[in-house]
Write a protein that holds these residues in place. Structure first.
Motif, mmCIF file in Angstrom:
data_model
loop_
_atom_site.group_PDB
_atom_site.id
_atom_site.type_symbol
_atom_site.label_atom_id
_atom_site.label_comp_id
_atom_site.label_asym_id
_atom_site.label_seq_id
_atom_site.Cartn_x
_atom_site.Cartn_y
_atom_site.Cartn_z
ATOM 1 N N ASP A 69 52.389 27.826 44.336
ATOM 2 C CA ASP A 69 52.218 28.205 42.917
ATOM 3 C C ASP A 69 53.191 29.321 42.544
ATOM 4 O OD1 ASP A 69 49.918 26.590 43.018
ATOM 5 O OD2 ASP A 69 48.559 28.306 43.274
ATOM 6 N N ILE A 70 53.237 30.302 43.423
ATOM 7 C CA ILE A 70 54.008 31.515 43.109
ATOM 8 C C ILE A 70 55.509 31.252 43.204
ATOM 9 C CG2 ILE A 70 54.505 33.877 43.897
ATOM 10 C CD1 ILE A 70 51.505 33.995 44.825
ATOM 11 N N PHE A 86 48.038 30.368 34.741
ATOM 12 C CA PHE A 86 47.580 28.998 34.952
ATOM 13 C C PHE A 86 46.170 28.888 35.484
ATOM 14 C CE2 PHE A 86 47.732 28.082 39.537
ATOM 15 C CZ PHE A 86 48.257 29.276 40.002
ATOM 16 N N VAL A 101 47.179 40.612 40.310
ATOM 17 C CA VAL A 101 45.950 40.048 40.899
ATOM 18 C C VAL A 101 45.013 41.170 41.343
ATOM 19 C CG1 VAL A 101 46.709 37.774 41.745
ATOM 20 C CG2 VAL A 101 47.284 39.827 43.040
ATOM 21 N N ARG A 138 40.810 30.676 39.135
ATOM 22 C CA ARG A 138 40.089 29.452 39.469
ATOM 23 C C ARG A 138 39.129 29.145 38.327
ATOM 24 N NH1 ARG A 138 37.866 30.588 45.585
ATOM 25 N NH2 ARG A 138 39.849 31.252 46.483
ATOM 26 N N GLN A 156 43.380 39.737 46.614
ATOM 27 C CA GLN A 156 44.458 38.744 46.721
ATOM 28 C C GLN A 156 45.667 39.241 47.506
ATOM 29 O OE1 GLN A 156 44.268 35.389 45.333
ATOM 30 N NE2 GLN A 156 42.176 36.145 45.552
ATOM 31 N N LEU A 176 53.703 35.718 37.217
ATOM 32 C CA LEU A 176 52.818 34.555 37.265
ATOM 33 C C LEU A 176 51.452 34.987 37.774
ATOM 34 C CD1 LEU A 176 53.186 30.980 38.320
ATOM 35 C CD2 LEU A 176 51.869 32.405 39.891
ATOM 36 N N THR A 177 50.413 34.467 37.161
ATOM 37 C CA THR A 177 49.082 34.699 37.707
ATOM 38 C C THR A 177 48.142 33.577 37.274
ATOM 39 O OG1 THR A 177 47.352 36.334 38.092
ATOM 40 C CG2 THR A 177 48.198 36.179 35.849
#
Ligand code: TRP
Length: 341
Positions: free
Chosen positions: A140-141, A42, A151, A11, A155, A7-8
């Motif tokens: 989120d993660i 996302f 990332v 903004r 991060q 997942l990543t």
């Protein structure tokens, strides 16, 4: 066999530039095409709002733009679930429970957040939402039980905080519902953070020193011709410097293995003297256009039907929401607060 989960997110505060492309987008497409992972990408609009609360318009506009950048760069909604953070209320709900597991002192120690707070000059008006965004990032993660999170190096503290929250949660409620993620960081320093056209360490909208995936050929050409080279290389015959010369820096990043010999020869010639900046820039323009041309063409095509782009996002949100709801339900069960089940 279930696949490991990646997942990543980004903004959405503007269109994506070629620094985003070489630093992360290009790699996401490679990971997607390996077919070994289940992938979520996302748009972290809620996180973007933590420092743009009174300027939501920038974020709203960036949703469409970044979605186009994703599609143009080659992310394929058939292979990757692309979604928008604010449309998954389960993430905010998870954050509520995680907040009780993180001390204020711990939040204040997060080095990336600390730097951002100083840079943005919040002072006494630091929004609470900004300080706690690492907790929402942990939501989120973990909502997707991500095993890997690609990332930037900046991060790392977020991944570290997420891991702490996972351990703390699993320990407090004697469960294993949450999964400890690992960060995947860029190995190539040159690509990890691409400097701006002017040689500034950072490519950014506010410095007006970037090349955007959406830039047309004319703009690309103007920008390349304006790049910072060696200020002491005045006449063509003068020996020039390669270090700190953005044209050569970008050639190192965007050149392919088969270009290596040409680039090495050019560097030699430039350092000896006799090679003009216009020639090196024309060559860079060719190399960049080879990579960016097809992306730009795809972007123009996708942009013709924004309805379809939003439809794709909506389907991604629906799918992501199911996964997040499942995790939230497990989280509440672990805590014993699923009263009516
Ligand atoms: N903080 C990330 C950035 O500034 C964006 C982000 C939000 C993110 N939530 C995430 C990245 C979860 C990876 C995983 O770029």
């Amino acid at each position: 066999m279930t696949k490991p989960i990646i997942l990543t997110g980004d903004r959405p505060t503007g269109k994506l530039h070629i620094g985003h492309y070489v630093g992360s987008l290009r790699n996401r497409v490679l990971l997607q095409d390996q077919g070994k992972y289940e992938m979520f990408v996302f748009l972290a609009d809620q996180q973007a709002l933590t420092d743009h609360a009174k300027d939501p318009q920038t974020i709203v506009e960036s949703i469409g733009n970044v979605a186009l950048d994703y599609l143009a760069a080659g992310l394929d909604p058939e292979k990757v679930t692309i979604f928008i953070q604010s449309q998954i209320p389960e993430l905010a709900e998870l954050s509520m429970y995680y907040m009780n597991l993180v001390s204020l002192a711990r939040l204040e120690r997060n080095p990336t957040v600390k730097t951002e707070i100083a840079q943005k000059g919040f002072g006494e008006s630091l929004p609470t939402g900004f300080l706690v965004y690492p907790i929402s990032q942990a939501a989120d993660i973990t909502a997707f039980k991500a095993n890997f999170v690609p990332v930037g190096h900046d991060q790392k503290p977020m991944i570290e905080q997420t891991r702490e929250i996972v351990r703390s949660f699993n320990h407090a409620y004697q469960t294993d519902v949450l999964v400890e993620p690992e960060g995947i960081y860029p190995e190539n320093e040159a690509a990890g953070r691409l400097p701006g056209l002017d040689g500034n360490a950072k490519m950014s909208k506010s410095l007006n020193n970037g090349i955007y995936l959406a830039d047309d050929m004319d703009i690309l050409q103007k920008k390349v011709m304006s790049m910072y080279t060696d200020p002491n290389h005045i006449r063509v015959e003068d020996p020039g410097k390669v270090e700190g010369n953005m044209v050569f820096h970008y050639l190192d990043v965007f050149g392919r293995p088969e270009d290596a010999a040409d680039i090495a020869a050019m560097k030699d010639h430039y350092q000896r003297g006799g090679l003009g900046d216009v020639k090196t820039k024309r060559y860079l323009l060719e190399i960049l256009e080879r990579e960016l041309g097809p992306i730009r063409e795809r972007r123009v095509e996708f942009a013709k039907d924004m309805g379809q782009v939003y439809q794709m996002l909506q389907e991604g949100c629906d799918k992501a929401r199911q996964t997040a709801a499942q995790t939230l339900s497990e989280v509440k069960s672990a805590m014993g607060i699923n009263y009516f089940k």
